[in-house]
Design a protein around this motif. Structure first.
Motif, mmCIF file in Angstrom:
data_model
loop_
_atom_site.group_PDB
_atom_site.id
_atom_site.type_symbol
_atom_site.label_atom_id
_atom_site.label_comp_id
_atom_site.label_asym_id
_atom_site.label_seq_id
_atom_site.Cartn_x
_atom_site.Cartn_y
_atom_site.Cartn_z
ATOM 1 N N ALA A 158 0.831 -1.206 0.000
ATOM 2 C CA ALA A 158 0.000 0.000 0.000
ATOM 3 C C ALA A 158 0.865 1.256 0.000
ATOM 4 O O ALA A 158 0.603 2.212 -0.746
ATOM 5 C CB ALA A 158 -0.934 -0.007 1.209
ATOM 6 N N ALA A 159 1.924 1.257 0.825
ATOM 7 C CA ALA A 159 2.829 2.407 0.863
ATOM 8 C C ALA A 159 3.565 2.560 -0.467
ATOM 9 O O ALA A 159 3.763 3.684 -0.950
ATOM 10 C CB ALA A 159 3.823 2.258 2.012
ATOM 11 N N GLY A 160 3.958 1.443 -1.067
ATOM 12 C CA GLY A 160 4.656 1.503 -2.342
ATOM 13 C C GLY A 160 3.789 2.029 -3.465
ATOM 14 O O GLY A 160 4.215 2.884 -4.259
ATOM 15 N N ILE A 161 2.559 1.542 -3.545
ATOM 16 C CA ILE A 161 1.640 1.999 -4.593
ATOM 17 C C ILE A 161 1.322 3.479 -4.423
ATOM 18 O O ILE A 161 1.322 4.254 -5.391
ATOM 19 C CB ILE A 161 0.350 1.154 -4.576
ATOM 20 N N HIS A 162 1.059 3.883 -3.182
ATOM 21 C CA HIS A 162 0.777 5.305 -2.934
ATOM 22 C C HIS A 162 1.993 6.151 -3.283
ATOM 23 O O HIS A 162 1.867 7.272 -3.809
ATOM 24 C CB HIS A 162 0.372 5.521 -1.481
ATOM 25 N N GLY A 163 3.191 5.639 -2.999
ATOM 26 C CA GLY A 163 4.409 6.368 -3.337
ATOM 27 C C GLY A 163 4.552 6.584 -4.839
ATOM 28 O O GLY A 163 4.949 7.660 -5.293
ATOM 29 N N LEU A 164 4.206 5.568 -5.624
ATOM 30 C CA LEU A 164 4.268 5.707 -7.087
ATOM 31 C C LEU A 164 3.256 6.732 -7.586
ATOM 32 O O LEU A 164 3.542 7.512 -8.505
ATOM 33 C CB LEU A 164 4.024 4.349 -7.745
ATOM 34 N N VAL A 165 2.062 6.717 -6.976
ATOM 35 C CA VAL A 165 1.048 7.701 -7.365
ATOM 36 C C VAL A 165 1.531 9.116 -7.049
ATOM 37 O O VAL A 165 1.404 10.036 -7.873
ATOM 38 C CB VAL A 165 -0.282 7.413 -6.637
ATOM 39 N N ALA A 166 2.104 9.305 -5.850
ATOM 40 C CA ALA A 166 2.611 10.623 -5.471
ATOM 41 C C ALA A 166 3.753 11.053 -6.395
ATOM 42 O O ALA A 166 3.838 12.223 -6.795
ATOM 43 C CB ALA A 166 3.077 10.607 -4.014
ATOM 44 N N LEU A 167 4.639 10.110 -6.740
ATOM 45 C CA LEU A 167 5.744 10.431 -7.629
ATOM 46 C C LEU A 167 5.256 10.864 -9.007
ATOM 47 O O LEU A 167 5.850 11.742 -9.649
ATOM 48 C CB LEU A 167 6.660 9.214 -7.756
ATOM 49 N N ALA A 168 4.158 10.253 -9.454
ATOM 50 C CA ALA A 168 3.619 10.593 -10.775
ATOM 51 C C ALA A 168 3.228 12.063 -10.855
ATOM 52 O O ALA A 168 3.323 12.679 -11.928
ATOM 53 C CB ALA A 168 2.415 9.709 -11.082
ATOM 54 N N TYR A 169 2.797 12.643 -9.733
ATOM 55 C CA TYR A 169 2.421 14.060 -9.752
ATOM 56 C C TYR A 169 3.638 14.961 -9.947
ATOM 57 O O TYR A 169 3.509 16.089 -10.424
ATOM 58 C CB TYR A 169 1.703 14.436 -8.456
ATOM 59 N N PHE A 170 4.835 14.485 -9.545
ATOM 60 C CA PHE A 170 6.053 15.248 -9.786
ATOM 61 C C PHE A 170 6.551 15.062 -11.217
ATOM 62 O O PHE A 170 7.024 16.001 -11.851
ATOM 63 C CB PHE A 170 7.152 14.816 -8.801
ATOM 64 N N VAL A 171 6.471 13.825 -11.715
ATOM 65 C CA VAL A 171 6.962 13.533 -13.064
ATOM 66 C C VAL A 171 6.037 14.119 -14.125
ATOM 67 O O VAL A 171 6.486 14.669 -15.139
ATOM 68 C CB VAL A 171 7.108 12.015 -13.260
ATOM 69 N N TRP A 172 4.734 13.971 -13.903
ATOM 70 C CA TRP A 172 3.731 14.501 -14.836
ATOM 71 C C TRP A 172 2.786 15.437 -14.080
ATOM 72 O O TRP A 172 1.648 15.073 -13.780
ATOM 73 C CB TRP A 172 2.940 13.367 -15.479
ATOM 74 N N PRO A 173 3.244 16.627 -13.722
ATOM 75 C CA PRO A 173 2.383 17.542 -12.956
ATOM 76 C C PRO A 173 1.106 17.863 -13.714
ATOM 77 O O PRO A 173 1.122 18.088 -14.920
ATOM 78 C CB PRO A 173 3.256 18.783 -12.761
ATOM 79 N N LYS A 174 0.018 17.863 -12.979
ATOM 80 C CA LYS A 174 -1.278 18.143 -13.581
ATOM 81 C C LYS A 174 -1.405 19.637 -13.858
ATOM 82 O O LYS A 174 -1.204 20.460 -12.966
ATOM 83 C CB LYS A 174 -2.396 17.682 -12.633
ATOM 84 N N LYS A 175 -1.742 19.975 -15.097
ATOM 85 C CA LYS A 175 -1.827 21.371 -15.496
ATOM 86 C C LYS A 175 -3.268 21.862 -15.425
ATOM 87 O O LYS A 175 -4.198 21.130 -15.741
ATOM 88 C CB LYS A 175 -1.280 21.551 -16.913
ATOM 89 N N ALA A 176 -3.403 23.130 -15.031
ATOM 90 C CA ALA A 176 -4.734 23.737 -14.974
ATOM 91 C C ALA A 176 -5.243 23.980 -16.383
ATOM 92 O O ALA A 176 -4.468 24.317 -17.289
ATOM 93 C CB ALA A 176 -4.676 25.049 -14.203
ATOM 94 N N PRO A 177 -6.535 23.778 -16.619
ATOM 95 C CA PRO A 177 -7.100 24.084 -17.938
ATOM 96 C C PRO A 177 -6.864 25.543 -18.302
ATOM 97 O O PRO A 177 -6.702 26.401 -17.433
ATOM 98 C CB PRO A 177 -8.594 23.780 -17.756
ATOM 99 N N ALA A 178 -6.832 25.824 -19.573
ATOM 100 C CA ALA A 178 -6.590 27.183 -20.045
ATOM 101 C C ALA A 178 -7.624 28.144 -19.461
ATOM 102 O O ALA A 178 -8.819 27.884 -19.486
ATOM 103 C CB ALA A 178 -6.651 27.217 -21.569
ATOM 104 N N GLY A 179 -7.137 29.232 -18.904
ATOM 105 C CA GLY A 179 -8.024 30.242 -18.343
ATOM 106 C C GLY A 179 -8.489 29.963 -16.941
ATOM 107 O O GLY A 179 -9.191 30.772 -16.340
#
Length: 206
Positions: A158-179
């Motif tokens: 569980a800690a490992g999977i959550h860690g990968l999910v958290a890491l994904a936000y650094f590798v592929w940061p979610k961008k705000a929609p235009a405007g």
């Protein structure tokens, strides 16, 4: 018995939380509210003691002991966070406090928020694994410890999977929609909003 106690502790957690917030904001009795909220950790101690006594009395280690360890780990790591989050919303709805700022949704602020949540999951896994390891040592090599080991791996996965999910936000940061701007960016996210504080006109009551 352990299964029933786990259910009772979970129900007790939410009952004490609801009572504590109701007493604080509806009855305006802050000391009584604090006592009720401080009773929350007692539930974990009761569950831990009951689990240890059950094993000491010769019970075969089973899934219920593993679930008890995971439950204690989760509430140690996330219990106070949950109380603070609900306290902020209760203060807003019942005491006129400002509406709590939500978690950042985009970019590095969201990534850092996810990383802080992962640290809590890591703490939960560490507590659960430590409790399970204590049970393993108590049972010894002559007993069946397979279920205890299995739940240790559950916590680590569980800690490992959550860690990968958290890491994904650094590798592929979610961008705000235009405007669209992230309204939560200028303010602190709920991880850093002080709990149990209500601002009133003319004074701050703690």
């Amino acid at each position: 018995m352990i299964v029933a106690l786990i259910i009772a502790c979970e129900v007790g957690f939410w009952v004490l939380l609801a009572l504590g917030l109701a007493v604080r904001y509806l009855l305006k009795r802050r000391r009584t509210s604090a006592v009720l909220l401080l009773c929350e950790p007692v539930l974990e101690l009761v569950l831990f003691a009951a689990t240890a006594i059950d094993l000491k009395n010769g019970a075969e280690p089973g899934w219920e002991h593993g679930v008890a360890a995971l439950y204690i780990g989760y509430t140690v790591a996330y219990g106070h966070y949950t109380i603070r989050w609900l306290d902020g919303h209760a203060a807003h709805r019942l005491a006129g406090a400002p509406k709590p700022v939500g978690a950042p949704r985009y970019g590095m602020p969201r990534a850092r928020h996810e990383a802080r949540l992962w640290l809590r999951t890591l703490l939960a896994a560490a507590v659960a694994c430590a409790l399970l390891q204590g049970a393993v040592w108590y049972v010894g090599d002559d007993g069946d410890i397979s279920s205890l080991r299995a739940f240790q791996w559950v916590a680590l996965r569980a800690a490992g999977i959550h860690g990968l999910v958290a890491l994904a936000y650094f590798v592929w940061p979610k961008k705000a929609p235009a405007g669209e701007e992230d309204s939560a960016l200028p303010a602190r996210d709920p991880e850093h909003v002080p709990g149990l504080l209500v601002r009133r006109t003319g004074k701050d009551e703690q």
